[in-house]
Design a protein around this motif. Structure first.
Motif, short mmCIF file in Angstrom:
data_model
loop_
_atom_site.label_atom_id
_atom_site.label_comp_id
_atom_site.label_asym_id
_atom_site.label_seq_id
_atom_site.Cartn_x
_atom_site.Cartn_y
_atom_site.Cartn_z
N PHE A 195 39.90 38.50 78.84
CA PHE A 195 39.36 38.16 80.15
C PHE A 195 38.15 39.04 80.51
O PHE A 195 38.14 39.66 81.57
N PRO A 196 37.14 39.10 79.65
CA PRO A 196 35.97 39.93 79.97
C PRO A 196 35.22 39.43 81.20
O PRO A 196 34.58 40.21 81.90
N ASP A 197 35.32 38.12 81.46
CA ASP A 197 34.67 37.59 82.65
C ASP A 197 35.31 38.11 83.93
O ASP A 197 34.62 38.41 84.92
N VAL A 198 36.63 38.26 83.92
CA VAL A 198 37.33 38.78 85.09
C VAL A 198 36.98 40.25 85.31
O VAL A 198 36.75 40.69 86.44
N LYS A 199 36.91 41.02 84.25
CA LYS A 199 36.55 42.43 84.37
C LYS A 199 35.13 42.58 84.91
O LYS A 199 34.86 43.45 85.75
N LEU A 200 34.23 41.74 84.43
CA LEU A 200 32.85 41.78 84.91
C LEU A 200 32.79 41.39 86.39
O LEU A 200 32.07 42.03 87.19
N THR B 101 30.24 46.13 76.26
CA THR B 101 30.60 45.01 77.13
C THR B 101 29.59 44.82 78.25
O THR B 101 28.77 45.71 78.55
N ALA B 102 29.68 43.69 78.91
CA ALA B 102 28.81 43.39 80.05
C ALA B 102 29.13 44.30 81.23
O ALA B 102 28.25 44.60 82.04
N VAL B 103 30.38 44.74 81.34
CA VAL B 103 30.75 45.67 82.41
C VAL B 103 29.93 46.94 82.30
O VAL B 103 29.37 47.44 83.28
N TYR B 104 29.81 47.47 81.09
CA TYR B 104 29.04 48.71 80.87
C TYR B 104 27.56 48.47 81.19
O TYR B 104 26.90 49.31 81.80
N ASP B 105 27.06 47.32 80.77
CA ASP B 105 25.65 47.01 81.05
C ASP B 105 25.39 46.92 82.55
O ASP B 105 24.39 47.45 83.05
N LEU B 106 26.29 46.28 83.27
CA LEU B 106 26.10 46.15 84.71
C LEU B 106 26.13 47.52 85.39
O LEU B 106 25.29 47.81 86.25
N HIS C 212 22.42 40.98 80.43
CA HIS C 212 21.53 40.07 79.70
C HIS C 212 22.15 38.67 79.67
O HIS C 212 23.36 38.52 79.43
N PRO C 213 21.35 37.64 79.93
CA PRO C 213 21.88 36.26 79.95
C PRO C 213 22.54 35.84 78.64
O PRO C 213 23.38 34.93 78.63
N GLY C 214 22.15 36.49 77.53
CA GLY C 214 22.72 36.11 76.25
C GLY C 214 23.98 36.88 75.87
O GLY C 214 24.51 36.69 74.77
N HIS C 215 24.44 37.77 76.75
CA HIS C 215 25.62 38.58 76.41
C HIS C 215 26.85 37.68 76.23
O HIS C 215 27.08 36.75 77.02
N PRO C 216 27.65 37.93 75.20
CA PRO C 216 28.83 37.07 74.95
C PRO C 216 29.79 37.00 76.12
O PRO C 216 30.45 35.97 76.32
N ASP C 217 29.87 38.06 76.90
CA ASP C 217 30.83 38.07 78.01
C ASP C 217 30.47 37.10 79.13
O ASP C 217 31.33 36.75 79.95
N VAL C 218 29.21 36.68 79.19
CA VAL C 218 28.81 35.70 80.20
C VAL C 218 28.55 34.33 79.57
O VAL C 218 28.04 33.43 80.23
N ASN C 219 28.92 34.22 78.31
CA ASN C 219 28.78 32.93 77.60
C ASN C 219 30.08 32.59 76.88
O ASN C 219 30.09 32.27 75.70
N MET C 220 31.15 32.71 77.61
CA MET C 220 32.47 32.48 77.02
C MET C 220 32.72 30.99 76.81
O MET C 220 32.34 30.17 77.64
N ASN C 221 33.40 30.69 75.72
CA ASN C 221 33.80 29.32 75.44
C ASN C 221 35.24 29.15 75.91
O ASN C 221 36.19 29.50 75.21
N LEU C 222 35.42 28.65 77.12
CA LEU C 222 36.74 28.53 77.73
C LEU C 222 37.35 27.18 77.37
O LEU C 222 37.29 26.22 78.13
#
Length: 625
Positions: free
Chosen positions: A463-468, A503-508, A515-525
């Motif tokens: 759930f990287p999207d939830v953490k972000l 992770t995107a959390v660390y980047d934020l 970054h728009p291309g980060h895997p954590d914001v491009n999840m295949n749900l």
């Protein structure tokens, strides 16, 4: 048996953790009844038949100290003179944690006990055959021993299995009951018991000593006089209505171990780039995921002894580790609600700290208080509290869905969003003011306050999207809070973010953007879960945050969480670079240190699966780093 007559089996369960000097022992006694049918003719020795279920009852307890025993017959064994938990862990014993006894009556080691198989093997190298009495059988060459009685090395699987286990697992057993004539308690009481000590003549001699009653309280804290001895605890169940004794049971513990050695010293490394003026007050901060008891299971940490996973053992190590550092601000995660009330707050208060607690928003796991949360403490002599707030991410999710997105929580989309985001995590926020105000050298403006946030984000790696989302929401809340009190309020954000530096959390947190291309914001749900994140352009904040460890040491550590299944960085200390600067940080111990007394964490040395982060901070004025 008359089918119309009900018959119940009464059972009394009694368990106690391994005793360690200074660690509170709390017996786990439980009495219950089970309705029997005709097929259940035989009952365990610690159960009884009655026509009715057990009435309301209460327990009384008595504790006894046993004789000194020699724990191992092998003269080269370090456990003959050491009762340190480090030497008695399954790691030190070679993974077995199982004692052995030689039962070959033709060996010089007959009845000798050994703490593990390695010691037995070493001792066997020096054993010799003991001459046996001549047999009445005579042959042409005189007396002889039948061939089938050649030397054997049969061993029992446990040092005390011949008699200790009987007493450990039963009520009124042959061992305890037959030897209670000197006492005035119920059958099976250890009072006046005569027992065999482990020392003495290994060729069959028996050394006799008595068990001594030492306490009749429910809890017992072993002291120096108990080290190297076994204890017994007796639990007696009495009817609350009549006072009649219903059942009793006696269990024997393992040998009492000495208190663990002091925590390893964590030396701080100075930030060489922390020069410059404008310096204000200094304070030491720590963040530590304590590993709540509800998660410290043998299934999760099979390499750690059950007694070393117990809360009473680990709490003593946790407290000593924190006190040894002498922090001014303490951010703790995975503090169990009941333990905050019974252990943590009182111990920290006695040490000169004040604190606040926020438990997760989910229901407890079973009994009341079995839910973890965050605790934040500050030293009274250094700070006093100005404001305190808590953040519930479930509440923020509700607001996001209804007010921001305009969805009905009962709609399919609204319910799916809430289901994805509601993970019960929380955060704490306090504003602390210096008890002794500090003045800036440059402009004499008072710099007396600091804002501390403490959080524990969702743990599931899927759930990287939830953490972000949680990180973003936390930053939004902190922005609103800090800006409303003047933008120059120093801020630290500490905790377990359950996110590695890639992770995107660390980047934020570190770059104010993802970054728009980060895997954590491009999840295949594929499971149909909704996209809970806004456009990446909205994932931002106005803080210029630095990571304490990256700033001081040049990079993040290799790990802050160190288990057999995972080793990586999850914990961070973030600070606003415009008005705080890290002066030093304590490096994370390397692999050789962390694995000295165990395969991974926790162990007898380290009470949690996380390592505490430590830093000295300084409040500064106007933009200086």
């Amino acid at each position: 048996m008359n089918s119309k007559e009900s018959v119940y089996a009464w059972h009394l369960s009694l368990r106690v953790d391994r005793p360690v000097e200074g660690c509170t022992m709390r017996p786990h006694a439980y009495m219950y009844g089970k309705k029997l049918d005709e097929r259940e003719a035989n009952l365990p020795s610690h159960s009884k038949r009655f026509p009715n279920p057990p009435p309301l009852h209460e327990f009384s307890y008595r504790w006894y100290r046993g004789p000194k025993v020699e724990p191992c017959a092998f003269e080269g064994c370090p456990r003959r003179t050491s009762f340190s938990p480090h030497d008695w862990s399954q790691f030190a014993l070679g993974g077995t944690g199982c004692g052995l006894q030689c039962v070959s009556n033709r060996s010089s080691l007959y009845k000798a006990t050994f703490c593990n198989s390695n010691c037995f093997v070493q001792a066997w190298k020096t054993q010799f055959t003991v001459p046996q009495p001549q047999s009445k059988w005579e042959g042409p060459g005189g007396a002889f021993t039948p061939h089938k009685r050649t030397l054997s090395s049969t061993m029992s699987s446990d040092v005390g299995s011949n008699d200790d286990e009987t007493d450990l697992r039963s009520v009124g057993s042959a061992v305890s009951g037959a030897s209670s004539s000197g006492g005035n308690g119920p059958p099976g009481t250890p009072r006046g018991i005569i027992v065999r000590a482990g020392g003495g003549d290994y060729n069959g001699g028996i050394e006799e000593e008595e068990w001594t009653e030492i306490s009749n309280d429910q809890i017992f804290i072993p002291g120096p006089a108990d080290i190297g001895r076994k204890l017994k605890v007796e639990a007696v169940a009495y009817s609350q209505d009549t006072g009649e004794m219903l059942m009793h049971r006696v269990v024997k513990t393992d040998l009492v171990l000495s208190r663990p050695p002091d925590p390893i010293k964590r030396n701080l490394v100075t930030n060489k780039a922390a020069g410059g003026g404008g310096g204000g007050a200094r304070f030491r901060a720590v963040t530590y995921n304590c590993l709540a008891e509800i998660y410290a299971t043998k299934q999760q940490y099979p390499y750690c002894d059950l007694w070393a996973l117990s809360w009473d053992f680990r709490f003593q190590n946790l407290l000593r580790e924190i006190m040894d550092v002498g922090p001014d601000v303490v951010c703790l995660q995975e503090v169990q609600a009941d333990h905050y009330e019974t252990h943590v707050y009182s111990a920290m208060s006695e040490a000169g700290y004040e604190g606040v607690y926020k438990q997760k928003t989910r229901a407890s796991m079973g009994l009341a208080g079995k839910v973890d949360g965050c605790a934040l403490f500050w030293r009274r002599a250094k700070f006093h509290l100005v404001e305190s707030y808590s953040i519930e991410f479930n509440e923020l999710a509700q607001r996001q869905v209804t007010q921001v997105m305009g969805l009905n929580v009962r709609s399919e989309e609204g319910a799916a969003m809430l289901n994805r985001l509601s993970r019960d995590n929380v955060a704490q926020l306090v504003v602390l003011e210096l008890a002794q105000p500090s003045l800036s050298r440059s402009n004499r403006d008072q710099m007396n306050q600091v804002c501390i946030a403490n959080t524990h984000l969702y743990s599931n790696k899927d759930f990287p999207d939830v953490k972000l989302w949680q990180s973003w929401q936390l930053l939004q809340e902190l922005e609103t809070f800090v800006m409303s009190r003047g933008s120059n309020l120093p801020l630290m954000i500490c905790g377990d973010f359950n996110s590695t530096p890639d992770t995107a959390v660390y980047d934020l947190m570190s770059r104010q953007a993802v970054h728009p291309g980060h895997p954590d914001v491009n999840m295949n749900l594929d499971d149909g879960s909704p996209n809970v994140l806004p456009d990446t352009m909205s994932l931002t904040h106005s803080f210029q945050l630095g990571s304490v460890y990256s700033t001081v040491l040049g990079e993040e550590p290799n790990f802050t969480n160190f288990t057999a299944q995972f080793k990586g960085v999850l914990d961070y200390m973030w600070y606003t670079a415009s008005n705080l600067r890290p002066l030093s940080a304590a490096p994370i111990p390397d692999n050789t240190v962390l694995t000295k007394y165990g395969e991974a964490l926790p162990s007898t040395q380290f009470p949690s699966d996380h390592v505490m982060l430590i830093s000295d901070m300084q409040i500064i004025s106007g933009g200086s780093r």
